[in-house]
Design an enzyme around this catalytic site. Structure first.
Site, PDB file in Angstrom:
ATOM      1  N   ALA A 190      -9.817   2.347   0.074  1.00 57.88           N
ATOM      2  CA  ALA A 190      -9.613   3.062   1.339  1.00 57.88           C
ATOM      3  C   ALA A 190      -9.249   2.092   2.458  1.00 57.88           C
ATOM      4  CB  ALA A 190     -10.870   3.850   1.707  1.00 57.88           C
ATOM      5  N   ASP A 191      -9.915   0.946   2.494  1.00 57.51           N
ATOM      6  CA  ASP A 191      -9.589  -0.080   3.489  1.00 57.51           C
ATOM      7  C   ASP A 191      -8.164  -0.580   3.308  1.00 57.51           C
ATOM      8  OD1 ASP A 191     -11.960  -0.410   5.064  1.00 57.51           O
ATOM      9  OD2 ASP A 191     -12.919  -1.394   3.378  1.00 57.51           O
ATOM     10  N   ILE A 192      -7.799  -0.866   2.064  1.00 53.45           N
ATOM     11  CA  ILE A 192      -6.462  -1.392   1.797  1.00 53.45           C
ATOM     12  C   ILE A 192      -5.397  -0.355   2.157  1.00 53.45           C
ATOM     13  CG2 ILE A 192      -4.890  -2.192  -0.015  1.00 53.45           C
ATOM     14  CD1 ILE A 192      -7.390  -3.315  -1.454  1.00 53.45           C
ATOM     15  N   GLY A 215      -5.119  -0.231   5.874  1.00 55.68           N
ATOM     16  CA  GLY A 215      -4.507  -1.462   6.360  1.00 55.68           C
ATOM     17  C   GLY A 215      -3.012  -1.494   6.144  1.00 55.68           C
ATOM     18  N   ASP A 258     -15.950   1.888   2.988  1.00 59.33           N
ATOM     19  CA  ASP A 258     -14.937   2.133   1.969  1.00 59.33           C
ATOM     20  C   ASP A 258     -15.426   3.059   0.859  1.00 59.33           C
ATOM     21  OD1 ASP A 258     -12.273   1.144   0.580  1.00 59.33           O
ATOM     22  OD2 ASP A 258     -13.857   1.038  -0.916  1.00 59.33           O
TER      23      ASP A 258
END
Length: 398
Positions: A169-171, A174, A142
């Protein structure tokens, strides 16, 4: 009037997932009623299980992203373990994976391969930088993607860039995977076909960079980092209060400045002072503007400062730490907290942000122990207890 069921009732999701991006996407699906089978390694499972022990012995990331799922612990490198997953996928509606670059393709679990074999399947590949291009094989944690996407360059103070305090970035990836699945399921409802969905962390976060990105592309200069302040508005910052708190306020126009000067600062003459009467003037004299606001709010405690600002019609907020958010009066008043089960007992969790009035409440199932559902899932694909016992003995499942 009959209540509507959750919109994803009857949808089955199989996910070979780890860390945050894919687990966060599939948790949204589980909350909306989907059955989510989480495929994990036999030797410790999803590595996010080991990030910390903050949630009464469980990892906070894992608790956040994995409620309401069934855990299947299986060795995908063993052909027998891989065959179990293939059987599950054959009956699934959605498959999601965020393995390292090339790993899913080597196992035949990439979206293109699975969709060719199962035309109704919606199959999602989540990657760091996409399936092609010079960055395709690059590790994509991330923080690294936050740097590559420019988020770090616009976050922080003029002197020091900082990463976001959440895995942005992950969120982002997702949530685009989640919405991509929903869109593909709608399309399947009209065409009968599923199809691949591709999401990369870089693409997702670059999209979220819209304002500073367009500012830089079209104006030629990136916005400056301003901490909690605003580059082109003043006053706009967090100011200390007498009780050690901080209150953020934003004056959006000169009418609001007049009210602030009269009703909060106690300096009505500032409303017409050429050094402060217009926003460009206040920005030009930002230090003096901030000093005037800080002096006035510094005589008040945080609650009194917020009350005066609100009475004057000035947008404001308390600068809360995370523990204060857990006790936020607005979340409590709207009954947003629930308890979910876990291997260590009940844990507090927020209702998901999507509310569907007139329907069933989000299904906030328990956080699974590693391999908690292995036996039942193997029996569901036709294995006998003796066969399951043999696979356990040989370390193929756990």
């Amino acid at each position: 009037m009959d209540r509507l069921p959750l919109p994803l009732e009857g949808i089955t999701v199989v996910a070979v997932e780890q860390a945050v991006a894919a687990p966060f996407a599939t948790r949204q699906l589980a909350d909306l009623g989907a059955r989510v089978v989480k495929v994990e390694r036999v030797d410790g499972g999803d590595f996010a299980r080991g990030y910390d022990t903050a949630a009464q012995g469980l990892a906070s990331h894992f608790v956040w992203c994995n409620r309401g799922k069934e855990s299947l612990a299986v060795d995908l490198k063993d052909p027998r373990g891989l065959e179990v997953v293939r059987r599950l996928v054959a009956d699934a509606d959605v498959f999601v994976q965020n393995l390292a670059h090339g790993a899913a393709a080597r196992l035949g679990l990439d979206a293109a391969t699975l969709c060719a074999a199962h035309p109704r399947l919606v199959a999602v590949d989540i990657s760091g930088y996409g399936a092609s291009g010079p960055y395709a094989g690059k590790r994509a944690y991330d923080m690294l993607v936050q740097c590559e996407a420019g988020l770090v360059s616009v976050t922080g103070t003029p002197e020091q860039p900082v990463k976001a305090g959440i895995p942005a970035a992950d969120i982002a990836a997702g949530m685009y995977a989640f919405s991509g699945v929903l869109a593909a399921l709608v399309r399947r409802g009209t065409t009968g076909r599923g199809g691949p969905v591709e999401v990369s962390m870089l693409d997702a976060l670059a999209e979220w960079m819209g304002h500073p990105l367009h500012h830089a592309m079209h104006d030629g200069t990136p916005p400056v980092r301003t901490g909690l302040a605003h580059a082109v508005i003043a006053p706009y910052d967090a100011y200390p209060t007498a009780d050690g708190g901080r209150v953020l306020l934003s004056v959006q126009n000169d009418r609001e400045w007049r009210r602030l000067a009269q009703q909060v600062l106690g300096r009505p003459e500032l409303a017409d002072d050429p050094a402060f009467a217009t926003n460009p003037a206040r920005v030009e004299h930002r230090e003096r503007t901030d000093e005037l606001v800080a002096r006035a709010l510094g005589l008040l405690d945080a609650d009194e400062a917020v009350a005066r600002l609100e009475a004057a019609g000035i947008a404001c907020a308390r600068l809360r730490d995370v523990r204060e958010v857990a006790e936020h009066p607005q979340l409590a008043a709207r009954d947003r907290w629930r308890e979910v089960g876990s291997p260590v007992g009940p844990l507090r969790a927020l209702l998901p942000p999507i509310t569907l009035p007139g329907g069933d409440e989000a299904r906030m199932g328990a956080v699974p122990a590693l391999g908690e559902h292995t036996g039942s899932l193997l029996r569901a694909v036709g294995m006998t207890d003796d066969e399951i016992a043999a696979l356990r003995r040989e370390g193929v499942v756990a």
